[in-house]
Design a protein around this motif. Sequence first.
Motif, PDB file in Angstrom:
ATOM      1  N   LEU A  38      36.114  50.656  35.293  1.00 26.65           N
ATOM      2  CA  LEU A  38      35.930  49.522  34.388  1.00 26.65           C
ATOM      3  C   LEU A  38      37.042  48.489  34.534  1.00 26.65           C
ATOM      4  O   LEU A  38      36.861  47.319  34.192  1.00 26.65           O
ATOM      5  CB  LEU A  38      35.861  50.003  32.934  1.00 26.65           C
ATOM      6  CG  LEU A  38      34.609  50.778  32.554  1.00 26.65           C
ATOM      7  CD1 LEU A  38      34.773  51.385  31.164  1.00 26.65           C
ATOM      8  CD2 LEU A  38      33.386  49.883  32.621  1.00 26.65           C
ATOM      9  N   VAL A  39      38.165  48.915  35.054  1.00 27.36           N
ATOM     10  CA  VAL A  39      39.279  47.986  35.268  1.00 27.36           C
ATOM     11  C   VAL A  39      38.928  46.927  36.315  1.00 27.36           C
ATOM     12  O   VAL A  39      39.446  45.807  36.269  1.00 27.36           O
ATOM     13  CB  VAL A  39      40.570  48.759  35.629  1.00 27.36           C
ATOM     14  CG1 VAL A  39      40.528  49.286  37.050  1.00 27.36           C
ATOM     15  CG2 VAL A  39      41.786  47.884  35.454  1.00 27.36           C
ATOM     16  N   VAL A  40      38.026  47.241  37.242  1.00 27.77           N
ATOM     17  CA  VAL A  40      37.682  46.309  38.324  1.00 27.77           C
ATOM     18  C   VAL A  40      37.076  45.016  37.773  1.00 27.77           C
ATOM     19  O   VAL A  40      37.583  43.927  38.061  1.00 27.77           O
ATOM     20  CB  VAL A  40      36.773  46.975  39.380  1.00 27.77           C
ATOM     21  CG1 VAL A  40      36.359  45.976  40.451  1.00 27.77           C
ATOM     22  CG2 VAL A  40      37.482  48.171  40.003  1.00 27.77           C
ATOM     23  N   PRO A  41      35.996  45.076  36.969  1.00 28.73           N
ATOM     24  CA  PRO A  41      35.478  43.815  36.444  1.00 28.73           C
ATOM     25  C   PRO A  41      36.423  43.139  35.455  1.00 28.73           C
ATOM     26  O   PRO A  41      36.428  41.909  35.347  1.00 28.73           O
ATOM     27  CB  PRO A  41      34.150  44.199  35.785  1.00 28.73           C
ATOM     28  CG  PRO A  41      34.224  45.662  35.566  1.00 28.73           C
ATOM     29  CD  PRO A  41      35.125  46.207  36.629  1.00 28.73           C
ATOM     30  N   LEU A  42      37.231  43.915  34.745  1.00 23.63           N
ATOM     31  CA  LEU A  42      38.186  43.309  33.822  1.00 23.63           C
ATOM     32  C   LEU A  42      39.222  42.469  34.575  1.00 23.63           C
ATOM     33  O   LEU A  42      39.511  41.332  34.194  1.00 23.63           O
ATOM     34  CB  LEU A  42      38.870  44.380  32.973  1.00 23.63           C
ATOM     35  CG  LEU A  42      37.952  45.133  32.008  1.00 23.63           C
ATOM     36  CD1 LEU A  42      38.719  46.239  31.291  1.00 23.63           C
ATOM     37  CD2 LEU A  42      37.312  44.185  31.025  1.00 23.63           C
ATOM     38  N   ILE A  43      39.757  43.029  35.645  1.00 21.20           N
ATOM     39  CA  ILE A  43      40.704  42.268  36.472  1.00 21.20           C
ATOM     40  C   ILE A  43      39.981  41.089  37.114  1.00 21.20           C
ATOM     41  O   ILE A  43      40.532  39.993  37.215  1.00 21.20           O
ATOM     42  CB  ILE A  43      41.360  43.160  37.547  1.00 21.20           C
ATOM     43  CG1 ILE A  43      42.229  44.235  36.901  1.00 21.20           C
ATOM     44  CG2 ILE A  43      42.201  42.319  38.502  1.00 21.20           C
ATOM     45  CD1 ILE A  43      42.747  45.282  37.879  1.00 21.20           C
ATOM     46  N   GLY A  44      38.739  41.311  37.530  1.00 22.84           N
ATOM     47  CA  GLY A  44      37.959  40.227  38.133  1.00 22.84           C
ATOM     48  C   GLY A  44      37.757  39.065  37.178  1.00 22.84           C
ATOM     49  O   GLY A  44      37.867  37.901  37.575  1.00 22.84           O
ATOM     50  N   LEU A  45      37.448  39.361  35.932  1.00 26.93           N
ATOM     51  CA  LEU A  45      37.295  38.295  34.937  1.00 26.93           C
ATOM     52  C   LEU A  45      38.608  37.558  34.692  1.00 26.93           C
ATOM     53  O   LEU A  45      38.627  36.324  34.582  1.00 26.93           O
ATOM     54  CB  LEU A  45      36.785  38.869  33.619  1.00 26.93           C
ATOM     55  CG  LEU A  45      35.288  39.030  33.489  1.00 26.93           C
ATOM     56  CD1 LEU A  45      34.925  39.739  32.197  1.00 26.93           C
ATOM     57  CD2 LEU A  45      34.593  37.684  33.565  1.00 26.93           C
TER      58      LEU A  45
END
Length: 147
Positions: A63-70
Motif C-alpha cells: 500500500l505504500v507504493v500508491p501512497l508514495i506515488g500520490l
Amino acid sequence: MEKLLLAAHVLAGILFVGPVAVTASLFPRYAPLAAGSGDPGLRDAGVAAVLHRVTRSYGVIALVVPLIGLLLAGVQGRVGEIWITVAMVLTAVAGGLLALRIAPTQREALDSPDDGSRLRTLGAMTGVFNLLWAAVVVLMVVRPGAS
C-alpha cells in the motif's frame, strides 16, 4: 525531494509488489488438491501456506507504493493528469482483486482443497492482477497525456 520520492516509489514497487506477483502466481502450483484429484505433483501445503502468508503481508505493505506515488505526483504537480488517474484506478482495481478475491481464495484453497477448479480460477485472477500492474508500469514509463 522529487528524486528521493521517485526512487522510493520505484524501489517500493519492486520490493513489495514484485513479491506479491511472484507468490500469488506460484501459489496454485503448490496448493493442495482434494484426495483422488489426480497427480499431486510437487504440491506442498506448507509451501502454499508460506506463499499465502507472503502474498497477504506484502500485499498490505505494498500500500505504500500508491501512497508514495500520490505524494510524488503532488510534488511534481501531475495529480490532475489522465495517466496518473488511470494508473490509480488500475492500482485500486489490482489492490481490490488481491484483497477481496485472490487472498481469500488462497485461504479457501488451503482450508478445503478441491479438484483444482478453484486453483485454475485463482491462476486466472492472478494473471489479471499481474497484467494490471504491468499496465501501470507502462503508464509510468509512457505517461500518455503528460504535460
